[in-house]
Design a protein around this motif. Structure first.
Motif, PDB file in Angstrom:
ATOM      1  N   GLY A 206       0.896  -1.221  -0.234  1.00 30.94           N
ATOM      2  CA  GLY A 206      -0.754  -0.039   0.001  1.00 30.94           C
ATOM      3  C   GLY A 206       0.744   1.162   0.366  1.00 30.94           C
ATOM      4  N   ASP A 207       1.815   1.187  -0.154  1.00 31.96           N
ATOM      5  CA  ASP A 207       2.827   2.258   0.148  1.00 31.96           C
ATOM      6  C   ASP A 207       3.148   2.832  -1.785  1.00 31.96           C
ATOM      7  N   ILE A 208       1.922   3.407  -2.071  1.00 37.10           N
ATOM      8  CA  ILE A 208       2.285   3.917  -3.679  1.00 37.10           C
ATOM      9  C   ILE A 208       3.243   4.935  -3.739  1.00 37.10           C
ATOM     10  N   SER A 209       3.111   6.072  -3.765  1.00 40.70           N
ATOM     11  CA  SER A 209       3.913   6.430  -3.219  1.00 40.70           C
ATOM     12  C   SER A 209       5.641   6.076  -3.780  1.00 40.70           C
ATOM     13  N   SER A 210       6.652   5.433  -2.897  1.00 36.72           N
ATOM     14  CA  SER A 210       7.153   4.944  -2.748  1.00 36.72           C
ATOM     15  C   SER A 210       7.646   3.837  -4.140  1.00 36.72           C
ATOM     16  N   ALA A 211       6.228   3.519  -4.074  1.00 38.96           N
ATOM     17  CA  ALA A 211       6.038   2.777  -5.767  1.00 38.96           C
ATOM     18  C   ALA A 211       6.091   2.700  -6.928  1.00 38.96           C
ATOM     19  N   HIS A 212       5.754   4.413  -7.166  1.00 39.82           N
ATOM     20  CA  HIS A 212       5.404   5.106  -7.639  1.00 39.82           C
ATOM     21  C   HIS A 212       7.477   6.075  -8.351  1.00 39.82           C
ATOM     22  N   ASP A 213       7.629   6.391  -6.712  1.00 36.05           N
ATOM     23  CA  ASP A 213       9.183   6.756  -7.122  1.00 36.05           C
ATOM     24  C   ASP A 213      10.272   5.893  -7.817  1.00 36.05           C
ATOM     25  N   MET A 214       9.365   4.546  -7.209  1.00 36.90           N
ATOM     26  CA  MET A 214      10.869   3.708  -8.101  1.00 36.90           C
ATOM     27  C   MET A 214      10.977   2.989  -8.946  1.00 36.90           C
ATOM     28  N   ILE A 215       9.410   3.221 -10.107  1.00 31.67           N
ATOM     29  CA  ILE A 215       9.499   3.302 -11.261  1.00 31.67           C
ATOM     30  C   ILE A 215      10.010   3.795 -12.082  1.00 31.67           C
ATOM     31  N   GLN A 216       9.824   5.565 -11.208  1.00 38.78           N
ATOM     32  CA  GLN A 216      10.134   6.252 -12.360  1.00 38.78           C
ATOM     33  C   GLN A 216      12.090   6.632 -11.887  1.00 38.78           C
ATOM     34  N   LYS A 217      12.550   5.660 -10.832  1.00 34.72           N
ATOM     35  CA  LYS A 217      14.293   5.561 -11.130  1.00 34.72           C
ATOM     36  C   LYS A 217      14.445   4.776 -11.890  1.00 34.72           C
ATOM     37  N   VAL A 218      13.936   3.330 -12.120  1.00 33.07           N
ATOM     38  CA  VAL A 218      13.941   2.112 -13.079  1.00 33.07           C
ATOM     39  C   VAL A 218      13.732   3.387 -15.298  1.00 33.07           C
ATOM     40  N   LEU A 219      12.516   4.085 -14.980  1.00 32.02           N
ATOM     41  CA  LEU A 219      12.608   4.481 -16.110  1.00 32.02           C
ATOM     42  C   LEU A 219      13.876   5.966 -16.904  1.00 32.02           C
ATOM     43  N   ASP A 220      13.629   6.177 -15.080  1.00 28.54           N
ATOM     44  CA  ASP A 220      14.850   7.127 -15.512  1.00 28.54           C
ATOM     45  C   ASP A 220      16.158   6.425 -16.462  1.00 28.54           C
ATOM     46  N   LYS A 221      16.497   5.366 -15.874  1.00 32.56           N
ATOM     47  CA  LYS A 221      17.434   4.451 -16.082  1.00 32.56           C
ATOM     48  C   LYS A 221      17.528   3.861 -17.783  1.00 32.56           C
ATOM     49  N   GLU A 222      16.127   3.096 -17.630  1.00 33.68           N
ATOM     50  CA  GLU A 222      16.252   2.274 -19.304  1.00 33.68           C
ATOM     51  C   GLU A 222      14.553   2.650 -19.654  1.00 33.68           C
ATOM     52  N   PRO A 223      14.625   3.894 -20.101  1.00 35.60           N
ATOM     53  CA  PRO A 223      12.993   4.283 -20.944  1.00 35.60           C
ATOM     54  C   PRO A 223      12.300   3.022 -21.419  1.00 35.60           C
ATOM     55  N   ASP A 224      13.047   1.995 -21.864  1.00 36.88           N
ATOM     56  CA  ASP A 224      11.928   1.305 -22.515  1.00 36.88           C
ATOM     57  C   ASP A 224      12.298  -0.495 -21.713  1.00 36.88           C
ATOM     58  N   ASN A 225      11.678   0.404 -20.538  1.00 34.79           N
ATOM     59  CA  ASN A 225      11.802  -1.342 -19.067  1.00 34.79           C
ATOM     60  C   ASN A 225      10.201  -1.553 -19.230  1.00 34.79           C
ATOM     61  N   ILE A 226       9.943  -2.983 -19.913  1.00 36.79           N
ATOM     62  CA  ILE A 226       8.486  -2.949 -20.108  1.00 36.79           C
ATOM     63  C   ILE A 226       8.025  -3.584 -19.206  1.00 36.79           C
ATOM     64  N   HIS A 227       8.808  -4.235 -17.763  1.00 35.13           N
ATOM     65  CA  HIS A 227       8.337  -3.912 -16.722  1.00 35.13           C
ATOM     66  C   HIS A 227       8.331  -2.813 -15.624  1.00 35.13           C
ATOM     67  N   ALA A 228       8.262  -1.926 -16.311  1.00 33.01           N
ATOM     68  CA  ALA A 228       8.017  -0.648 -15.292  1.00 33.01           C
ATOM     69  C   ALA A 228       7.122  -0.211 -15.497  1.00 33.01           C
ATOM     70  N   TRP A 229       6.832   0.110 -16.798  1.00 34.68           N
ATOM     71  CA  TRP A 229       5.946   0.683 -17.934  1.00 34.68           C
ATOM     72  C   TRP A 229       4.512  -0.601 -17.164  1.00 34.68           C
ATOM     73  N   CYS A 230       4.979  -1.133 -17.514  1.00 34.76           N
ATOM     74  CA  CYS A 230       3.678  -1.691 -16.541  1.00 34.76           C
ATOM     75  C   CYS A 230       3.224  -1.675 -15.679  1.00 34.76           C
ATOM     76  N   ASN A 231       4.088  -1.839 -14.352  1.00 26.53           N
ATOM     77  CA  ASN A 231       4.019  -1.660 -13.004  1.00 26.53           C
ATOM     78  C   ASN A 231       2.889   0.171 -13.560  1.00 26.53           C
ATOM     79  N   LEU A 232       3.742   0.863 -13.647  1.00 26.24           N
ATOM     80  CA  LEU A 232       3.071   2.028 -13.646  1.00 26.24           C
ATOM     81  C   LEU A 232       1.663   2.480 -14.080  1.00 26.24           C
ATOM     82  N   ALA A 233       1.578   1.522 -15.504  1.00 25.86           N
ATOM     83  CA  ALA A 233      -0.169   1.531 -15.423  1.00 25.86           C
ATOM     84  C   ALA A 233      -0.277   0.839 -14.603  1.00 25.86           C
TER      85      ALA A 233
END
Length: 567
Positions: A206-233
């Motif tokens: 239920g820690d949505i804020s931390s989840a969002h921050d971690m996804i953004q860190k992944v996308l900053d490093k790998e803009p085409d990381n499909i796992h991160a985009w799916c998690n963000l959706a």
């Protein structure tokens, strides 16, 4: 003469008997001979026997892993190699190179990359160093990014730690998984798989804020990381940001994954987002790619088929899941559901979850039928345990209340930590948090408890009065009402039996307690049952008039109470 000749022949035969040495070397030679003749099944059998004879010999183990890989059993081959590194020879780093080849053959390219990095960090001038570098280059092309390079210092234990965290998540122990994954991502900030799993663990708790921050860190490093985009959706949908969700879904639908792992992720994500047609297409494509589909894949196709109205296809794939996994209750349950839905004319079919397990409500129903076995059942079924933690964070109010009531039967650190965090959440209802406080007390969790009630922080210390949630207060009022009515008209023995019957009834029904619409109705029924137990002359109509309730109400509650007494 004949006897003499027979005796000579027998002695001759005895002299020709040679005792075979059935040791590891014998089976190793037989295995090599079988390999030369391309008899792989025999070679596998002999290599297994060689390992049994000398389990501490890493050469035998590696030979076994090699033949398993040659036969396409890549996952089992890696299990053998893991055993070599963990139990036989932790310094046999070439195992990581072999494991990378197996992972690549299974199209688990990120995992293969991790194994190669580990091998090169431990043995930069090793026998397979050049091949490992070439493989990293190839994997970079496959993953659509620059190839990774090994660091200067070896990553001792990182892979084992990540696997441990993954297992903890599967068991629903998200808080412990978060601790391990945080350590991993701090030590290795380029470890994308650990970062994605950490984002998921935050989401599950239920820690949505931390989840969002971690996804953004992944996308900053790998803009085409499909796992991160799916998690963000999924995160957008959870937060109700539907416009952002729809834009991302449109983008994901245009994505054409080339790897099995990415196709699984996209399919399950589309299912969670309610895009069942896209999920169906993904899973059907996976069926064509997988030579030996897992039962869970048949289930995913069946669920997507059912959710898109393809009931005949759903039945077909659940039957295949049943054949592949005859011990599982899941395919049988949904096949029965299909039969029931076929007779519900004009009624909409429910949307089915893609998790390869029974629906949460069904699990809860089965568990609460025997409270004594409840902790053991949840301990033996990690998926079930995981679904309880998920339901506490993401279920509706009634589901959360049921989970909290079940938690008092499970005494472990993870439940305690989860409840302590739950009572501090601003967004949860005060009544649910009071129930959680009651469960903590019943578990014997040490005070103080820090909670947020009425918008303020409250600390419950050892001397604080016990917290009693509203649902339990209501049932206490039933007993108080009954005892007040019986006072002066019954003996002390009768009053004591009323307490015993009521306590036994609550224990038998908990946590699936009936709803109390009117306290007096249950009080009247309890009085009648106790009087009847002692042979006293009284009718349901009499106690109904005393408590000013309908006779039918008393009769209904009496039947429930008597069902417990008879047991």
């Amino acid at each position: 003469m004949k006897k003499q000749q027979a005796s000579i022949n027998n002695r001759s035969k005895e002299r020709k008997v040679v005792r075979l040495r059935m040791d590891a070397g014998f089976f190793f030679e037989r295995a090599i001979r079988s390999l030369d003749r391309h008899h792989y099944e025999k070679a596998l059998k002999y290599f297994r026997l060689a390992v049994e004879k000398e389990p501490g010999n890493p050469v035998n183990q590696c030979n076994l892993a090699g033949i398993l890989s040659e036969m396409g059993h890549y996952e089992e081959s890696n299990e053998v190699l893991q055993t070599v590194l963990q139990d036989v020879d932790p310094d046999l780093y070439e195992c990581y190179f072999y494991m990378a080849n197996n992972a690549a053959n299974m199209e688990e390219f990120e995992q293969a990359e991790e194994y190669l990095i580990r091998y090169l960090e431990e043995e930069p001038d090793g026998e397979f160093a050049r091949e490992a570098e070439e493989m990293l280059q190839m994997l970079g092309w496959e993953l659509g990014r620059k190839p990774r390079r090994p660091g200067f210092s070896p990553r001792h234990g990182w892979l084992k730690k990540h696997e441990e965290a993954r297992v903890l998540m599967e068991q629903g122990q998200f808080l412990q998984a978060i601790q391990l994954l945080k350590e991993l991502t701090e030590e290795h900030p380029d470890f994308m798989a650990a970062m994605n799993n950490l984002a998921l663990a935050y989401y599950y708790t239920g820690d949505i804020s931390s989840a969002h921050d971690m996804i953004q860190k992944v996308l900053d490093k790998e803009p085409d990381n499909i796992h991160a985009w799916c998690n963000l959706a999924v995160l957008y949908q959870h937060q109700g940001e539907l416009a952002a969700r729809d834009r991302l879904v449109k983008r994901l639908k245009q994505w054409i994954p080339l790897h099995v792992e990415h196709l699984y992720k996209l399919g399950t994500t589309m299912g969670v987002l309610g895009e069942h047609e896209t999920a169906y297409q993904c899973f059907c494509r996976l069926l064509r790619l997988e030579p030996n589909p897992e039962p869970s894949l048949y289930h995913y196709v069946a669920v997507a088929a059912s959710n898109t109205g393809r009931l005949n296809q759903a039945k077909k794939y659940w039957r295949l899941a049943q054949e592949a996994d005859p011990q599982s209750e899941v395919p049988v349950f949904y096949l029965n559901q299909l039969e029931q839905w076929a007779h519900r004319f004009g009624k909409a079919r429910p949307t089915i979850s893609y998790h390869y397990q029974l629906p949460f409500e069904e699990q809860l129903l089965q568990l609460t039928s025997n409270n004594k076995l409840l902790p053991q059942q949840i301990k033996e079924n990690p998926l079930m345990r995981s679904s309880f933690f998920w339901a506490l964070h993401h279920g509706d109010r009634e589901t959360k209340l049921q989970v909290l009531q079940v938690f008092q039967w499970i005494f472990d650190d993870e439940v305690e930590k989860t409840l302590r965090e739950f009572i501090c959440k601003e967004e949860e209802e005060d009544e649910l948090k009071r129930t959680a406080l009651f469960v903590l007390e019943r578990m014997g969790a040490p005070k103080p408890y820090k909670a947020r009630l009425g918008g303020q922080e409250v600390t419950f210390r050892a001397e604080t009065t016990k917290v009693v949630p509203a649902w339990l207060k209501t049932w206490q009022r039933v007993l108080e009402c009954c005892l007040q009515s019986m006072q002066g008209r019954y003996e002390d023995t009768h009053l004591n039996d009323a307490k015993v019957v009521w306590a036994e009834f609550l224990n038998s029904k908990h946590p699936d307690l009936p709803q109390v619409r009117k306290v007096e109705g249950w009080a009247a029924a309890l009085e009648y049952v106790v009087a009847k137990m002692h042979g006293l002359s009284i009718t349901q109509a009499i106690v109904a008039r005393k408590h000013d309730v309908a006779v039918s109400t008393v009769g209904r509650h009496v039947r429930e109470l008597e069902s417990v007494i008879k047991k």
